[in-house]
Enzyme design. Structure first.
Site, PDB file in Angstrom:
ATOM      1  N   GLU A  12      -5.644   3.396   3.791  1.00 10.80           N
ATOM      2  CA  GLU A  12      -6.088   4.103   4.992  1.00 10.80           C
ATOM      3  C   GLU A  12      -7.577   4.433   4.957  1.00 10.80           C
ATOM      4  OE1 GLU A  12      -4.361   4.104   7.456  1.00 10.80           O
ATOM      5  OE2 GLU A  12      -2.252   4.124   6.881  1.00 10.80           O
ATOM      6  N   ASP A  71       0.843  -1.192   0.000  1.00 15.33           N
ATOM      7  CA  ASP A  71       0.000   0.000   0.000  1.00 15.33           C
ATOM      8  C   ASP A  71       0.880   1.246   0.000  1.00 15.33           C
ATOM      9  OD1 ASP A  71       0.915  -0.676   2.529  1.00 15.33           O
ATOM     10  OD2 ASP A  71      -1.065  -0.776   3.425  1.00 15.33           O
TER      11      ASP A  71
END
Length: 445
Positions: free
Chosen positions: A167, A97
Site C-alpha cells: 500500500e 502482499d
C-alpha cells in the site's frame, strides 16, 4: 470487444468447458478445514505497512508447516521468503502482499476489524484489510500446500514471497534491496493475483499487456508568511496559493495531456492553519498521480513541479519560500509478459473452465508494486491476474439501483472469501505447474 480480446476469447474457447482440475476439491477441502479460519484471523488482525510483525510471524509459521519449505524472515523489513525446491528446473516466484490500510471498517461483517495501530508515520489509526490482502496471503498458504502435495508433477523451485507495504508501494523495492534476487534463487517467472471487488466471484482475468497503472505519491509544501486574517496584505496566504495549485494541476490533465493517453492527478489531502482568523505560514498537499506509460508519468510529475514553481513566482514569493515538491513513493506500470499471459490464460481456463476466465478490460487506474519484481533489468517474466470477489447477485443488484458494492480502500469493502481464495489458489497452482512441468525450460523473451 477489442481485437486482442477476440484472440484471447478464441484461446479460452479451446479449453474444455466446465473443466476442473483433480486438485480443486483438495483446495476446497483445505478451505473448509482451516484456510477459512486463517482468513478470518487475518481479517480480524490487520497491520499497517512495514508494521506487519504478527502477520509475518503467522505466515512464516504456516509456510514452515509445508514439507521441505525453508523459510527466512525479516527480508526487506517484515517480509518473509519461503523456498520450496524439487530438483533441477526453472524458478517461479509466487507473491502475496500482507499489509492493511488506515481505514475504519464499516463492512458490516461479523469479523470486522477493531484494530488500531501506530504507523511508520507515527500516526495512530484504525486498520482494515480494505484491499483483500488477507485473501492473498491465505491463498498463498493453500498454494504452498498443494504444490508440496503435487511434487510428482513439477521440477524446479518455487519462491514464496510474503511482501510488506504494497500500500505504500515500498515493500517490493525493500525486499529486492535486501537481496531477494541474490540471497535466494533468482526467479525466471513471477506470478501473483489480486482479488477484485468489482469482479464476479470466482472469475479470473489477466491482461496480455498493461494490468495496472503507475502510481506516484507527491507531497507539495507551500510556504506562506503568517499574518492576521483581517490584514492579508501583511502576509502571504499559503491556502490561497495552494488552492491555485490544486486548480492549475487539472490543466495538466485537461489541457496538456494527449486525450487518448490516460492520466490522473488527484489531490487527496489539503492541510493548513489552525484558526479562523490566522493566515498560516504553510499549507501541505498530498497528491496521487497515475499514468499508463513511463513517458506520461514523467511528464505529469515534471508538470506538477512547474505548476508549483509558477504559482510561487506568480505570488511574489522569495526564493527561500518557493513551493517544494517531492515524490516519496512510486511504482511503474505493471505489465504482463504478452506471450506468457497468453499461455497461462489458456492454462488457467483449462483448470477452471473457459467460462470462468474472461478477457481483461482496464476500468480504473489502480497500481501495484509487483512491477518492481518484473522490471526489465531483472529479466523476470511476469503474470499478474485478477480474481473476482463479489457475488454476481450483489453486482447485479448494485447495477439496478440496489446497495453499492464497497470499493477497494473504502470502509465498506468486503469480498466473498471462499470463491476468491479457492479460485486464486487453483489458478496459481495451475500456472506454476505449467511453468515447472518436468522437462520445462525457460522460454526466451
Amino acid at each position: 470487444m477489442r481485437p486482442g480480446h477476440l484472440l484471447l476469447a478464441a484461446a479460452f474457447m479451446s479449453a474444455p468447458v466446465h473443466a476442473q482440475t483433480d486438485y480443486a476439491a483438495a483446495v476446497k477441502a483445505d478451505y473448509d478445514r482451516d484456510l477459512g479460519a486463517l482468513w478470518d484471523h487475518f481479517h480480524r488482525n490487520p497491520e499497517l505497512s512495514f508494521k506487519e510483525v504478527k502477520t509475518a510471524a503467522r505466515m512464516a509459521a504456516e509456510l514452515r508447516k509445508v514439507s521441505g519449505m525453508v523459510v527466512t524472515e525479516k527480508v526487506g523489513g517484515t517480509g518473509v521468503v519461503g523456498v520450496l525446491r524439487n530438483g533441477a528446473g526453472p524458478v517461479v516466484l509466487v507473491r502475496a502482499d500482507m499489509d492493511g490500510l488506515p481505514v475504519q471498517e464499516k463492512s458490516g461483517l461479523a469479523n470486522a476489524s477493531k484494530v488500531r495501530q501506530v504507523g511508520v508515520d507515527g500516526v495512530e489509526a484504525p486498520v482494515m484489510h480494505a484491499c483483500g490482502h488477507d485473501t492473498h496471503i491465505t491463498a498463498m498458504v493453500g498454494t504452498a500446500r498443494r504444490l508440496a502435495a503435487l511434487r510428482d508433477r513439477w521440477k524446479g523451485t518455487v519462491v514464496f514471497i510474503v511482501q510488506p507495504a504494497e500500500e505504500r508501494v515500498g515493500g517490493a523495492r525493500a525486499m529486492i534491496a535486501d537481496g531477494l534476487y541474490t540471497r535466494f534463487p533468482k526467479p525466471d517467472y513471477a506470478v501473483a493475483f489480486h482479488v477484485d471487488a468489482d469482479g464476479a466471484a470466482g472469475i479470473v482475468s489477466a491482461s496480455e499487456g498493461i494490468q495496472y497503472s503507475s502510481s506516484d505519491s507527491v507531497n507539495i509544501t507551500v510556504p506562506g508568511i503568517g499574518a492576521h486574517g483581517a490584514s492579508p496584505h501583511q502576509g502571504k496566504d499559503p491556502v490561497y496559493m495552494a488552492s491555485q495549485i490544486v486548480i492549475a494541476l487539472q490543466g495538466l490533465i485537461s489541457r496538456e495531456r494527449q486525450p487518448l493517453d490516460p492520466g490522473v492527478i488527484t489531490v487527496g489531502s489539503f492541510h493548513a492553519g489552525l484558526k479562523h482568523n490566522i493566515i498560516s505560514d504553510e499549507a501541505r498537499l498530498q497528491v496521487t498521480v497515475r499514468a499508463n506509460n513511463e513517458a506520461e508519468r514523467a511528464r505529469l510529475i515534471a508538470g506538477i513541479k512547474r505548476v508549483a514553481a509558477g504559482v510561487g513566482t506568480l505570488n511574489g514569493m522569495p526564493a527561500d519560500k518557493m513551493p517544494r515538491v517531492d515524490v516519496p513513493e512510486g511504482t511503474p506500470v505493471t505489465a504482463n509478459d504478452p506471450a506468457l499471459a497468453r499461455r497461462l490464460n489458456a492454462v488457467v481456463a483449462g483448470a477452471l473452465g473457459a467460462e470462468r476466465v474472461r478477457p481483461f478490460v482496464q476500468e480504473g487506474m489502480g497500481a501495484e508494486d509487483f512491477a518492481y519484481f518484473v522490471e526489465a533489468k531483472h529479466g523476470v517474466r511476469g503474470y499478474y491476474f485478477g480474481v473476482g470477489g463479489t457475488p454476481q447477485a450483489a453486482l447485479d443488484a448494485a447495477r439496478n439501483g440496489g446497495p453499492k458494492v464497497g470499493s477497494h480502500h473504502s470502509p465498506e469493502f468486503k469480498i466473498a472469501p471462499e470463491p476468491a481464495i479457492v479460485t486464486g489458489t487453483v489458478a496459481t497452482v495451475a500456472a506454476v505447474l505449467d511453468l515447472l512441468k518436468p522437462g520445462a525450460t525457460v522460454a526466451a523473451n
